[in-house]
Scaffold this motif. Structure first.
Motif, PDB file in Angstrom:
ATOM      1  N   CYS A 188     -12.891  -2.885  -6.469  1.00 29.36           N
ATOM      2  CA  CYS A 188     -13.685  -2.106  -7.490  1.00 29.36           C
ATOM      3  C   CYS A 188     -13.499  -2.890  -8.805  1.00 29.36           C
ATOM      4  N   TRP A 189     -12.568  -3.955  -9.014  1.00 27.13           N
ATOM      5  CA  TRP A 189     -12.410  -4.794 -10.216  1.00 27.13           C
ATOM      6  C   TRP A 189     -11.830  -6.240  -9.663  1.00 27.13           C
ATOM      7  N   THR A 190     -12.600  -7.191 -10.424  1.00 28.43           N
ATOM      8  CA  THR A 190     -12.223  -8.471 -10.298  1.00 28.43           C
ATOM      9  C   THR A 190     -12.372  -9.063 -11.503  1.00 28.43           C
ATOM     10  N   ARG A 191     -11.621  -9.984 -11.727  1.00 30.25           N
ATOM     11  CA  ARG A 191     -11.572 -10.795 -13.056  1.00 30.25           C
ATOM     12  C   ARG A 191     -11.119 -12.092 -12.799  1.00 30.25           C
ATOM     13  N   THR A 192     -11.549 -13.152 -13.404  1.00 33.52           N
ATOM     14  CA  THR A 192     -10.966 -14.493 -13.529  1.00 33.52           C
ATOM     15  C   THR A 192     -11.083 -14.966 -15.161  1.00 33.52           C
ATOM     16  N   ALA A 193     -10.537 -16.160 -15.353  1.00 28.00           N
ATOM     17  CA  ALA A 193     -10.544 -16.902 -16.651  1.00 28.00           C
ATOM     18  C   ALA A 193     -10.625 -18.360 -16.351  1.00 28.00           C
ATOM     19  N   GLY A 194     -11.267 -19.142 -17.533  1.00 29.09           N
ATOM     20  CA  GLY A 194     -10.908 -20.202 -17.136  1.00 29.09           C
ATOM     21  C   GLY A 194     -12.255 -20.740 -16.112  1.00 29.09           C
ATOM     22  N   ASP A 195     -11.765 -21.776 -15.521  1.00 27.79           N
ATOM     23  CA  ASP A 195     -12.553 -22.460 -14.429  1.00 27.79           C
ATOM     24  C   ASP A 195     -11.981 -22.067 -13.137  1.00 27.79           C
ATOM     25  N   GLY A 196     -11.810 -20.735 -12.777  1.00 28.31           N
ATOM     26  CA  GLY A 196     -11.135 -19.814 -11.715  1.00 28.31           C
ATOM     27  C   GLY A 196      -9.565 -20.352 -11.669  1.00 28.31           C
ATOM     28  N   GLU A 197      -9.174 -20.185 -12.993  1.00 32.99           N
ATOM     29  CA  GLU A 197      -7.715 -20.281 -13.216  1.00 32.99           C
ATOM     30  C   GLU A 197      -6.815 -19.074 -13.191  1.00 32.99           C
ATOM     31  N   ALA A 198      -7.442 -18.003 -13.009  1.00 31.64           N
ATOM     32  CA  ALA A 198      -6.647 -16.732 -13.011  1.00 31.64           C
ATOM     33  C   ALA A 198      -7.617 -15.830 -12.116  1.00 31.64           C
ATOM     34  N   LEU A 199      -6.846 -14.937 -11.429  1.00 33.23           N
ATOM     35  CA  LEU A 199      -7.292 -14.047 -10.408  1.00 33.23           C
ATOM     36  C   LEU A 199      -6.764 -12.843 -10.360  1.00 33.23           C
ATOM     37  N   LEU A 200      -7.481 -11.603 -10.946  1.00 33.80           N
ATOM     38  CA  LEU A 200      -6.970 -10.493 -10.403  1.00 33.80           C
ATOM     39  C   LEU A 200      -8.056  -9.545  -9.562  1.00 33.80           C
ATOM     40  N   VAL A 201      -7.470  -8.804  -8.708  1.00 34.54           N
ATOM     41  CA  VAL A 201      -8.307  -8.148  -7.516  1.00 34.54           C
ATOM     42  C   VAL A 201      -7.790  -6.759  -7.463  1.00 34.54           C
ATOM     43  N   ALA A 202      -8.566  -5.723  -7.903  1.00 32.95           N
ATOM     44  CA  ALA A 202      -8.128  -4.474  -7.686  1.00 32.95           C
ATOM     45  C   ALA A 202      -8.808  -3.521  -6.783  1.00 32.95           C
ATOM     46  N   LEU A 203      -8.269  -2.652  -6.225  1.00 35.04           N
ATOM     47  CA  LEU A 203      -9.040  -1.712  -5.479  1.00 35.04           C
ATOM     48  C   LEU A 203      -8.802  -0.428  -5.825  1.00 35.04           C
ATOM     49  N   ASP A 204      -9.593   0.733  -5.536  1.00 33.73           N
ATOM     50  CA  ASP A 204      -9.437   1.946  -5.814  1.00 33.73           C
ATOM     51  C   ASP A 204      -9.067   2.901  -4.507  1.00 33.73           C
ATOM     52  N   GLN A 205      -8.621   3.925  -4.659  1.00 31.19           N
ATOM     53  CA  GLN A 205      -8.241   4.740  -3.362  1.00 31.19           C
ATOM     54  C   GLN A 205      -9.117   4.936  -2.366  1.00 31.19           C
ATOM     55  N   ASP A 206     -10.463   4.579  -2.679  1.00 36.01           N
ATOM     56  CA  ASP A 206     -11.611   4.946  -1.498  1.00 36.01           C
ATOM     57  C   ASP A 206     -11.853   3.613  -0.861  1.00 36.01           C
ATOM     58  N   ALA A 207     -10.940   2.533  -0.995  1.00 37.34           N
ATOM     59  CA  ALA A 207     -11.266   1.185  -0.274  1.00 37.34           C
ATOM     60  C   ALA A 207     -10.803   1.279   1.180  1.00 37.34           C
ATOM     61  N   ASP A 208     -11.629   0.648   1.879  1.00 38.55           N
ATOM     62  CA  ASP A 208     -11.282   0.853   3.401  1.00 38.55           C
ATOM     63  C   ASP A 208     -10.354  -0.539   3.674  1.00 38.55           C
ATOM     64  N   TYR A 209      -9.294  -0.684   3.253  1.00 38.05           N
ATOM     65  CA  TYR A 209      -8.368  -1.770   3.293  1.00 38.05           C
ATOM     66  C   TYR A 209      -7.287  -1.629   4.301  1.00 38.05           C
ATOM     67  N   ASP A 210      -7.200  -2.553   5.306  1.00 38.64           N
ATOM     68  CA  ASP A 210      -6.240  -2.359   6.300  1.00 38.64           C
ATOM     69  C   ASP A 210      -5.064  -3.129   5.939  1.00 38.64           C
ATOM     70  N   ASN A 211      -4.190  -2.491   5.058  1.00 38.52           N
ATOM     71  CA  ASN A 211      -3.025  -3.206   4.338  1.00 38.52           C
ATOM     72  C   ASN A 211      -1.987  -2.491   4.318  1.00 38.52           C
ATOM     73  N   PRO A 212      -0.665  -2.634   5.027  1.00 34.14           N
ATOM     74  CA  PRO A 212       0.420  -1.556   4.845  1.00 34.14           C
ATOM     75  C   PRO A 212       0.908  -0.906   3.404  1.00 34.14           C
ATOM     76  N   ASN A 213       0.677  -2.131   2.477  1.00 27.53           N
ATOM     77  CA  ASN A 213       1.160  -1.792   1.201  1.00 27.53           C
ATOM     78  C   ASN A 213       0.088  -0.828   0.612  1.00 27.53           C
ATOM     79  N   PHE A 214      -1.294  -1.103   0.828  1.00 23.38           N
ATOM     80  CA  PHE A 214      -2.040   0.007   0.347  1.00 23.38           C
ATOM     81  C   PHE A 214      -1.997   1.296   0.842  1.00 23.38           C
ATOM     82  N   ALA A 215      -1.781   1.097   2.190  1.00 20.07           N
ATOM     83  CA  ALA A 215      -1.392   2.320   2.972  1.00 20.07           C
ATOM     84  C   ALA A 215      -0.158   3.094   2.493  1.00 20.07           C
ATOM     85  N   TRP A 216       0.789   2.512   2.249  1.00 20.26           N
ATOM     86  CA  TRP A 216       2.034   3.158   1.667  1.00 20.26           C
ATOM     87  C   TRP A 216       1.574   4.002   0.355  1.00 20.26           C
TER      88      TRP A 216
END
Length: 160
Positions: free
Chosen positions: A44-72
């Motif tokens: 739902c939200w992605t950001r970077t800075a510089g020439d791809g020198e930073a990364l933030l990836v965020a998902l909301d509760q409606d994402a279909d994400y098969d990940n144990p941490n997200f599920a917890w």
């Protein structure tokens, strides 16, 4: 760092950001190009800075994400923004980039009427710098889990 230097991720950023992610695979998890592209598409939200020198990836509760941490976290919160990964290249560390990424995400999450940001942080292997950073931003640990990959993680929440 000024928030103006932060920007949405574009197609041209993909190779540098995949390389940055995989350079920090111990903290984040290794991604194939296909996995990384799928993750960015459902974010739902992605950001970077510089020439791809930073990364933030965020998902909301409606994402279909098969990940144990997200599920917890999804089992415990009805509405949230999950920070799946954040990393800043050494070239930008110490310049306030990570804090700027989080402030921008917090502003957007409030605008979307979310009550909290959530994430997990490795406890084993330890990531004390990330724990300290998140605590300074108001995150509190709410649980722990041992994962199938051998990692132990702590789950954190930050009320908005």
């Amino acid at each position: 760092m000024s928030a103006a230097r932060l920007r949405a991720i574009g197609e041209d950023d993909f190779p540098a950001l995949l390389a940055l992610n995989n350079l920090h695979a111990a903290e984040l998890s290794w991604q194939t190009p296909a996995q990384f592209a799928a993750l960015l598409r459902q974010a739902c939200w992605t950001r970077t800075a510089g020439d791809g020198e930073a990364l933030l990836v965020a998902l909301d509760q409606d994402a279909d994400y098969d990940n144990p941490n997200f599920a917890w976290l999804k089992a415990r919160f009805a509405r949230f923004i999950y920070i799946d990964r954040v990393v800043v290249a050494q070239s930008l560390q110490g310049q306030g980039v990570a804090g700027a990424l989080y402030r921008e995400l917090q502003t957007q999450a409030r605008a979307w009427d979310h009550a909290s940001l959530v994430c997990e942080i490795n406890l084993d292997p330890p990531n004390p710098a990330s724990v300290a950073f998140h605590r300074r931003l108001g995150f509190a640990q709410i649980g722990q889990a041992d994962l199938a990959n051998g990692k132990r993680v702590g789950y954190y929440v930050c009320p908005l």
